[in-house]
Motif scaffolding. Structure first.
Motif, short mmCIF file in Angstrom:
data_model
loop_
_atom_site.label_atom_id
_atom_site.label_comp_id
_atom_site.label_asym_id
_atom_site.label_seq_id
_atom_site.Cartn_x
_atom_site.Cartn_y
_atom_site.Cartn_z
N THR A 59 12.87 32.24 -27.97
CA THR A 59 11.60 31.88 -28.58
C THR A 59 11.24 30.42 -28.29
O THR A 59 10.12 30.10 -27.90
CB THR A 59 11.64 32.13 -30.10
OG1 THR A 59 11.94 33.50 -30.33
CG2 THR A 59 10.33 31.76 -30.76
N CYS A 60 12.21 29.55 -28.47
CA CYS A 60 11.99 28.13 -28.23
C CYS A 60 11.62 27.86 -26.77
O CYS A 60 10.66 27.15 -26.48
CB CYS A 60 13.23 27.34 -28.64
SG CYS A 60 13.08 25.57 -28.37
N ARG A 76 21.33 35.82 -33.07
CA ARG A 76 20.30 34.95 -33.64
C ARG A 76 20.08 33.70 -32.79
O ARG A 76 18.94 33.26 -32.59
CB ARG A 76 20.68 34.54 -35.06
CG ARG A 76 20.54 35.66 -36.04
CD ARG A 76 20.89 35.23 -37.44
NE ARG A 76 20.78 36.34 -38.36
CZ ARG A 76 21.34 36.38 -39.54
NH1 ARG A 76 22.03 35.36 -39.99
NH2 ARG A 76 21.20 37.44 -40.31
N ALA A 77 21.16 33.13 -32.31
CA ALA A 77 21.04 31.91 -31.49
C ALA A 77 20.29 32.21 -30.19
O ALA A 77 19.41 31.45 -29.79
CB ALA A 77 22.42 31.33 -31.20
N LEU A 78 20.62 33.31 -29.54
CA LEU A 78 19.95 33.66 -28.29
C LEU A 78 18.48 33.99 -28.53
O LEU A 78 17.62 33.62 -27.74
CB LEU A 78 20.67 34.81 -27.60
CG LEU A 78 22.05 34.46 -27.05
CD1 LEU A 78 22.74 35.70 -26.51
CD2 LEU A 78 21.97 33.37 -26.00
N ALA A 79 18.20 34.68 -29.63
CA ALA A 79 16.80 34.97 -29.97
C ALA A 79 16.04 33.67 -30.23
O ALA A 79 14.90 33.49 -29.78
CB ALA A 79 16.73 35.89 -31.18
N ALA A 138 14.47 21.11 -21.62
CA ALA A 138 14.01 22.14 -22.55
C ALA A 138 15.19 22.82 -23.22
O ALA A 138 15.20 23.03 -24.44
CB ALA A 138 13.15 23.17 -21.82
N LEU A 139 16.21 23.14 -22.44
CA LEU A 139 17.39 23.80 -22.99
C LEU A 139 18.09 22.89 -23.99
O LEU A 139 18.47 23.34 -25.08
CB LEU A 139 18.34 24.20 -21.87
CG LEU A 139 19.61 24.93 -22.30
CD1 LEU A 139 19.28 26.22 -23.05
CD2 LEU A 139 20.48 25.23 -21.09
N LEU A 140 18.24 21.62 -23.65
CA LEU A 140 18.88 20.69 -24.58
C LEU A 140 18.08 20.58 -25.88
O LEU A 140 18.66 20.58 -26.98
CB LEU A 140 19.02 19.31 -23.94
CG LEU A 140 20.20 19.14 -22.99
CD1 LEU A 140 20.09 17.81 -22.25
CD2 LEU A 140 21.52 19.26 -23.71
N ALA A 141 16.77 20.51 -25.76
CA ALA A 141 15.92 20.41 -26.95
C ALA A 141 16.07 21.66 -27.81
O ALA A 141 16.23 21.58 -29.03
CB ALA A 141 14.46 20.21 -26.56
N CYS A 142 16.04 22.82 -27.18
CA CYS A 142 16.14 24.08 -27.92
C CYS A 142 17.54 24.27 -28.51
O CYS A 142 17.68 24.74 -29.64
CB CYS A 142 15.76 25.25 -27.04
SG CYS A 142 13.99 25.27 -26.62
N HIS A 192 26.29 27.85 -34.50
CA HIS A 192 25.69 28.85 -33.62
C HIS A 192 25.57 28.32 -32.20
O HIS A 192 25.85 29.03 -31.23
CB HIS A 192 24.32 29.28 -34.14
CG HIS A 192 24.36 29.91 -35.49
ND1 HIS A 192 23.24 30.37 -36.14
CD2 HIS A 192 25.39 30.17 -36.35
CE1 HIS A 192 23.57 30.87 -37.31
NE2 HIS A 192 24.87 30.75 -37.46
N ARG A 193 25.15 27.06 -32.08
CA ARG A 193 25.05 26.43 -30.76
C ARG A 193 26.40 26.39 -30.08
O ARG A 193 26.54 26.76 -28.91
CB ARG A 193 24.48 25.02 -30.90
CG ARG A 193 24.35 24.30 -29.55
CD ARG A 193 24.02 22.83 -29.69
NE ARG A 193 25.02 22.14 -30.48
CZ ARG A 193 24.77 21.46 -31.61
NH1 ARG A 193 23.55 21.35 -32.06
NH2 ARG A 193 25.75 20.88 -32.27
N ASP A 194 27.42 25.96 -30.81
CA ASP A 194 28.76 25.89 -30.23
C ASP A 194 29.23 27.27 -29.78
O ASP A 194 29.88 27.41 -28.74
CB ASP A 194 29.74 25.29 -31.23
CG ASP A 194 29.46 23.82 -31.51
OD1 ASP A 194 28.69 23.20 -30.75
OD2 ASP A 194 30.02 23.30 -32.50
N CYS A 195 28.90 28.27 -30.56
CA CYS A 195 29.26 29.65 -30.24
C CYS A 195 28.63 30.07 -28.91
O CYS A 195 29.31 30.63 -28.04
CB CYS A 195 28.77 30.57 -31.36
SG CYS A 195 29.96 31.77 -31.87
#
Length: 183
Positions: free
Chosen positions: A177-178, A170-173, A124-128, A136-139
């Motif tokens: 949500t995902c 934004r990335a964490l939000a 799930a984490l990888l998908a999200c 943003h993901r790299d951050c």
């Protein structure tokens, strides 16, 4: 887990140099702090060393804790988190870049004690994470897996610190949500 009042009394005693209060605090809080450290450190032996270092730091800094600044447990968690991240940084610097170590950074975000749930959480984490903007993901990964500060991320990405804060927020939000929809 002890209540805030008990933890405040123990920290006050530790600040006065009462070693028996440190032993009480250790008994009440070490399981939670060790779990946090183990999630970051991933090596049980090193996590145990970091835990001891955390309580040495608490012994030294208990006099600086101010109850009006907030509850004691978040203060203790912050001490533990910073020590664990510092330990990972030292280890990382000694080993070279993550890509050379072949380390799986997603594993650092998953609870190591729950095998079945970890596999589902991992997927799930990888998908999200895959749905996030790559920068943003790299951050997020660098902040939460490698312990980079906002300032370090700003330097790495060539962006202002406030932009990095926005990216992380934004990335964490988006992840939250995902993951809520996937779970």
């Amino acid at each position: 887990m002890a209540d805030d009042a008990t933890l405040r009394l123990l920290l006050a005693g530790i600040g006065r140099g009462e070693a028996d209060r440190l032993a009480e605090l250790y008994d009440l809080t070490s399981p939670k702090l060790f779990g946090l450290i183990l999630r970051i450190q991933r090596d049980r032996g090193l996590a145990e060393d970091v835990l001891q270092d955390v309580y040495m730091r608490i012994w030294q800094a208990a006099g600086t804790y101010r109850p009006e600044a907030g509850p004691p447990m978040p203060w203790l968690v912050t001490v533990a988190r910073h020590r664990a991240i510092d330990s990972v940084r030292r280890k990382t610097e000694a080993q070279g870049p993550e890509s050379e170590r072949g380390e799986d950074w997603v594993a650092r975000l998953i609870d190591p004690r729950d095998g079945a749930a970890a596999l589902m959480d991992r997927e799930a984490l990888l998908a999200c994470l895959g749905r996030l903007d790559p920068a943003h993901r790299d951050c997020v990964v660098l902040a939460y897996c490698e312990g980079l500060s906002r300032e370090e991320l700003a330097a790495r990405f060539g962006r202002p610190v406030n932009t990095i804060k926005t990216w992380l927020h934004r990335a964490l939000a988006g992840l939250k949500t995902c993951l809520e929809t996937v779970s």
